[in-house]
Design an enzyme around this catalytic site. Structure first.
Site, short mmCIF file in Angstrom:
data_model
loop_
_atom_site.label_atom_id
_atom_site.label_comp_id
_atom_site.label_asym_id
_atom_site.label_seq_id
_atom_site.Cartn_x
_atom_site.Cartn_y
_atom_site.Cartn_z
N LYS A 107 0.85 -1.25 0.09
CA LYS A 107 0.06 -0.18 0.06
C LYS A 107 0.78 1.19 0.01
O LYS A 107 2.03 1.16 0.43
CB LYS A 107 -1.01 -0.09 1.27
P1 NAD Z 1 -12.85 7.22 -3.42
O1 NAD Z 1 -11.76 7.97 -3.14
O2 NAD Z 1 -13.14 6.98 -4.91
O3 NAD Z 1 -14.23 7.26 -2.65
C1 NAD Z 1 -14.22 7.72 -1.20
C2 NAD Z 1 -15.47 7.99 -0.87
O4 NAD Z 1 -15.42 8.09 0.47
C3 NAD Z 1 -15.90 9.28 -1.29
O5 NAD Z 1 -17.36 9.56 -1.91
C4 NAD Z 1 -15.81 10.31 -0.12
O6 NAD Z 1 -16.53 11.54 -0.04
C5 NAD Z 1 -16.15 9.34 0.83
N1 NAD Z 1 -15.87 9.85 2.24
C6 NAD Z 1 -14.73 10.22 2.88
N2 NAD Z 1 -14.88 10.44 4.28
C7 NAD Z 1 -16.08 10.34 4.54
C8 NAD Z 1 -16.82 10.44 5.63
N3 NAD Z 1 -16.08 10.86 6.89
N4 NAD Z 1 -18.09 10.04 5.62
C9 NAD Z 1 -18.59 9.41 4.46
N5 NAD Z 1 -18.18 9.52 3.53
C10 NAD Z 1 -16.79 9.68 3.32
O7 NAD Z 1 -12.23 5.95 -2.75
P2 NAD Z 1 -12.48 4.26 -3.19
O8 NAD Z 1 -11.37 3.97 -4.28
O9 NAD Z 1 -14.04 4.12 -3.55
O10 NAD Z 1 -12.13 3.53 -1.61
C11 NAD Z 1 -13.11 3.51 -0.73
C12 NAD Z 1 -12.86 2.43 0.16
O11 NAD Z 1 -12.67 1.33 -0.50
C13 NAD Z 1 -11.20 2.46 0.62
O12 NAD Z 1 -11.31 1.84 2.29
C14 NAD Z 1 -10.59 1.67 0.03
O13 NAD Z 1 -9.44 1.13 0.70
C15 NAD Z 1 -11.47 0.66 -0.34
N6 NAD Z 1 -11.19 -0.21 -1.49
C16 NAD Z 1 -11.12 0.35 -2.71
C17 NAD Z 1 -11.00 -0.34 -3.86
C18 NAD Z 1 -10.75 0.25 -5.30
O14 NAD Z 1 -10.63 -0.54 -6.25
N7 NAD Z 1 -11.11 1.48 -5.49
C19 NAD Z 1 -10.51 -1.74 -3.86
C20 NAD Z 1 -10.52 -2.27 -2.58
C21 NAD Z 1 -11.17 -1.58 -1.34
#
Ligand code: NAD
Length: 419
Positions: A107
């Site tokens: 990461k």
């Molecule tokens: P992203 O940046 O695309 O979206 C994050 C979202 O969370 C945004 O809508 C943001 O406004 C929201 N957010 C932030 N703080 C917040 C709060 N306090 N309350 C409510 N919403 C809030 O990120 P992502 O890629 O969608 O990742 C989200 C999660 O999924 C993370 O934990 C990431 O590690 C995990 N994840 C992502 C992927 C991927 O392929 N992108 C894969 C596995 C896991």
């Protein structure tokens, strides 16, 4: 006390302790399995638009190199620190092993508030981060991907920067790229689709009709928005959604494609509707069939866990549930079916793996094949997790992580300790 100490790292240590006790792993083997192999901290100086210079701190943690290259996302957020990155790298290891990918976990991230930098500054920061990482990454060493705060465009800048230094195009250095730059069809949707696919499976097994069932989503970025879209396409009503700006609630079901268009244009759900506004603090405890936390870590503590009113908890985010909350959920496992993060959001890294394979072979697949194979791997891992949980009478998270830890341990033990 280590350099990684902090609340998120303690959570990963705590969870590992539960698994290690369950598997009776000898004490002197535990640090070798748990502690990251490498951690890099870099300074990323960039020119600001006004001509001044700012230095951002960046990180990359490679958890273990036993099964192949390391693989994991890059997070741009103000909360990022070396401990959070290390915990996320450790979880990636168990996840990759659980679903059978030839990777260790990694990461990375930069501590930055994206609302304070322009698009040009973001490009400079992305390129500088990759340039500083060149000695430590490579298509067979460590392959980056998007995470919170990064996207396809950032991956394209990473790939371009690495390629410029090599003097040739090296698409296989990162995954989650735009399709036009060597990305795969189905990667953008992969994580959310996988979350929705597994949630649907559980609803079917619980004999809950999809039509009219309800879903609540925290976080409306890559994972949350595609999970919402897919669940809606399965017939569920997405009754509430939140992001960092607020929350929306509509018992009749939100129009997810319209909300995605709005968020795509304005960067958040703010301004979509003044009538549907809702207190984001209450979103996780709304009554619903499927709850998808898809934002950040440690949002479900013991108190929230006591008050959850969902039938299925589908963890889209990494580490959304604290160990204290896990103890509550263990008691409530007949009421709340947990699909733990290491399985639930694994669709992202599975399709990233497909992207890497396609780039290495320069042979590209149809989207239908990508998604079919993604679901095949997720279904197999789901069956294995459920069978293990039943056989050992343990919670789903313990079962899923135990399978991952066992595979890494077996590989380490058969390779032996060098020299
Ligand atoms: P992203 O940046 O695309 O979206 C994050 C979202 O969370 C945004 O809508 C943001 O406004 C929201 N957010 C932030 N703080 C917040 C709060 N306090 N309350 C409510 N919403 C809030 O990120 P992502 O890629 O969608 O990742 C989200 C999660 O999924 C993370 O934990 C990431 O590690 C995990 N994840 C992502 C992927 C991927 O392929 N992108 C894969 C596995 C896991």
């Amino acid at each position: 006390m280590t350099v990684y100490s902090g609340p998120v790292f303690e959570m990963a240590v705590n969870q590992f302790g539960v698994i290690a006790n369950h598997l009776s792993i000898p004490m002197d083997e535990r640090d070798r399995l748990l502690l990251p192999k490498r951690a890099v901290i870099i300074s990323c100086p960039i020119h600001r638009d006004d001509g001044s210079i700012t230095v951002f701190e960046g990180y990359r943690v490679q958890h273990h190199l036993t099964l192949g290259p390391t693989k994991g996302g890059t997070r741009f957020a103000p909360s990022v620190d070396i401990g959070e990155v290390a915990a996320l790298a450790i979880w990636m290891s168990w996840k990759c092993a659980l679903v059978g990918l030839p990777y260790g976990g990694a990461k990375g991230g930069v501590r930055v508030d994206l609302s304070t930098i322009s698009k040009r500054e973001l490009e400079s920061l992305s390129r500088r981060y990759m340039q500083e990482m060149i000695p430590f990454v490579g298509p067979h060493t460590d392959v980056m991907a998007p995470d919170m705060g990064t996207n396809e465009q950032v991956m394209a800048w990473f790939m371009d920067t690495y390629s410029m230094y090599q003097g040739r195009t090296v698409t296989e250095i990162v995954t989650g790229k735009p399709v036009a730059s060597g990305g795969t069809l189905g990667r953008r949707e992969a994580t959310g689709r996988g979350v929705a696919h597994l949630a649907k499976r559980v609803l079917n097994e619980l004999s809950i009709s999809l039509n009219g069932a309800t879903a609540v989503i925290q976080g409306f970025g890559n994972v949350g928005s595609y999970a919402a879209l897919e669940l809606q396409q399965f017939g569920l009503k997405v009754i509430a959604v939140s992001d960092h700006t607020g929350a929306l609630h509509d018992p009749a079901g939100l129009d997810i494609p319209a909300l995605m268009r709005h968020a795509g244009k304005h960067g958040s759900i703010a301004g979509f509707s003044s009538q549907l506004q809702f207190d984001p603090a209450d979103i996780l405890t709304l009554p619903c069939d499927v709850l998808v936390p898809a934002a950040m870590e440690r949002v479900i503590d013991a108190k929230v866990a006591e008050n959850l009113k969902c039938r299925v908890l589908a963890e889209g985010a990494n580490g959304p549930t604290t160990p204290d909350a896990d103890l509550v959920l263990e008691k409530r496992q007949d009421e709340v079916f947990l699909i733990p993060d290491v399985l639930c959001n694994a669709g992202g890294v599975i399709v990233s793996y497909f992207e890497w394979v396609q780039d290495l072979q320069q042979l590209f697949w149809e989207e239908e094949e990508v998604t079919r194979r993604e679901y095949q791997i997720l279904d197999r891992a789901f069956d294995t997790m459920v069978a293990r949980a039943r056989a050992d009478n343990i919670p789903h998270r313990t079962a899923a992580m135990a399978i991952g830890v066992e595979k890494v341990r077996a590989a380490k033990n058969t390779r032996g300790l060098f020299p």
